[in-house]
Design a protein around this motif. Structure first.
Motif: not given
Lengths: 223, 223
Positions: A95-106
């Protein structure tokens, strides 16, 4: 079935790898998956066959015979969830890796994209320099926060993940502005990511797509 | 353990529910989960305890004793993945709902947020009207595509999902501009979403947080 992704027939960045199909190509290369590419003209993007794939008429899309998907973030997540290599096995780390995906895009991409858009849309305006300076500041806030978080680590959270992959594709858009070079650890992060063999293969593939489109144009009578 | 989310001590929108904690409150209410709120001043956002939760110093964050997360999209996804109600069970439909989450945050929100930001940062500039018109056009492109996709359906893809929830919170930011009203089906979509009991409970809760902060300020000697 070999998946098909869509890409611009003639990339507006002239093969610099900034179009969002690069994210999917790189992901597929990291996961060792073959793929094919359907290139689309700007007119085709807004016609019914493509709007059925993506209601906003954008690239990239993804089709594998079972699943049709739009949004680069969703496509990367789908591939990373269904093949090992880009998301940790531990559920919290995942989930932390997925949070970084959203951080990159949003969080990071919006000001970066605006900074790049003002060069396209507003370069001739008398207020362009003022607006570019404001946007530079917004981008630098994000870069300084990202640099502080990264510190001397190789990647954003543990091993290289889909979060790093998306963040790097976002930061690539700043290359022409040189802003990342103000943060030596971010510059090293970018160098580390873009030296990955999977990145090199994806970059070469999108460049070949662009060059083929150019060659085709040169051999076609202009209308 | 009751999860804790973070929110602004004094929301800049004065309780209109535009801050991104609203997304998490609404998600938790849809899923029937209790939660508690830690409010933070703007100074506290950029201090080490909060930066450990979110490297960019933003709200909202989420902590449940096992998982600490940042990025509203990631928090909504985590909750929707671990509790039934906001993502379909079928794996293909689930990924399409997730694609709508990314579409809300990466395709629709950026121009909507810029439109709203120009009112805050550039309202006194002589070129504000010109820029607002350009941004209005970018927003209208997205709204018209969204309206065409929605047609006469209730929700973006089947049942109400985390994709609808995020899309609605993005479109709420356009309320002051009245743009959504140009698309009757989108206006009805918004009305349908914000009439949900879970939305009403979340909205009231964030309003009470704002009003408590105001009451506290009124009873505190100004420094």
């Amino acid at each position: 079935m070999t998946p098909t992704i869509t890409a611009f027939e003639r990339s507006p960045d002239r093969g610099r790898g900034l179009a969002r199909d690069m994210r999917i190509r790189w992901t597929l290369e990291e996961l060792g998956l073959p793929y094919q590419v359907r290139t689309l003209s700007f007119a085709e993007l807004k016609q019914p066959p493509h709007l059925a794939r993506n209601p906003f008429g954008q690239i990239p899309t993804y089709e594998d015979g079972q699943q049709t998907l739009f949004e680069s973030g969703a496509i990367v997540l789908h591939l990373a969830e269904t093949h090992p290599g880009l998301l940790p096995g531990d559920s919290h780390a995942r989930m932390r890796a997925i949070a970084w995906m959203f951080a990159a895009l949003n969080t990071v991409e919006p000001p970066v994209f605006e900074r790049s858009l003002t060069e396209v849309l507003e370069r001739e305006e008398p207020w362009h320099a003022q607006r570019a300076a404001t946007l530079d500041q917004r981008v630098h806030w994000r870069l300084s926060e990202l640099s502080r978080h990264l510190g001397d680590a190789d990647w954003l959270d543990g091993d290289f993940s889909a979060g790093d992959l998306l963040m790097v594709t976002v930061l690539m858009r700043l290359e022409r502005f040189g802003m990342v070079n103000d943060y030596p650890n971010l510059a090293a992060y970018m160098a580390r990511a873009t030296a990955r063999p999977a990145y090199r293969r994806a970059f070469e593939a999108q460049l070949q797509t662009f060059l083929s489109g150019e060659a085709e144009r040169d051999s076609t009578p202009r209308s």
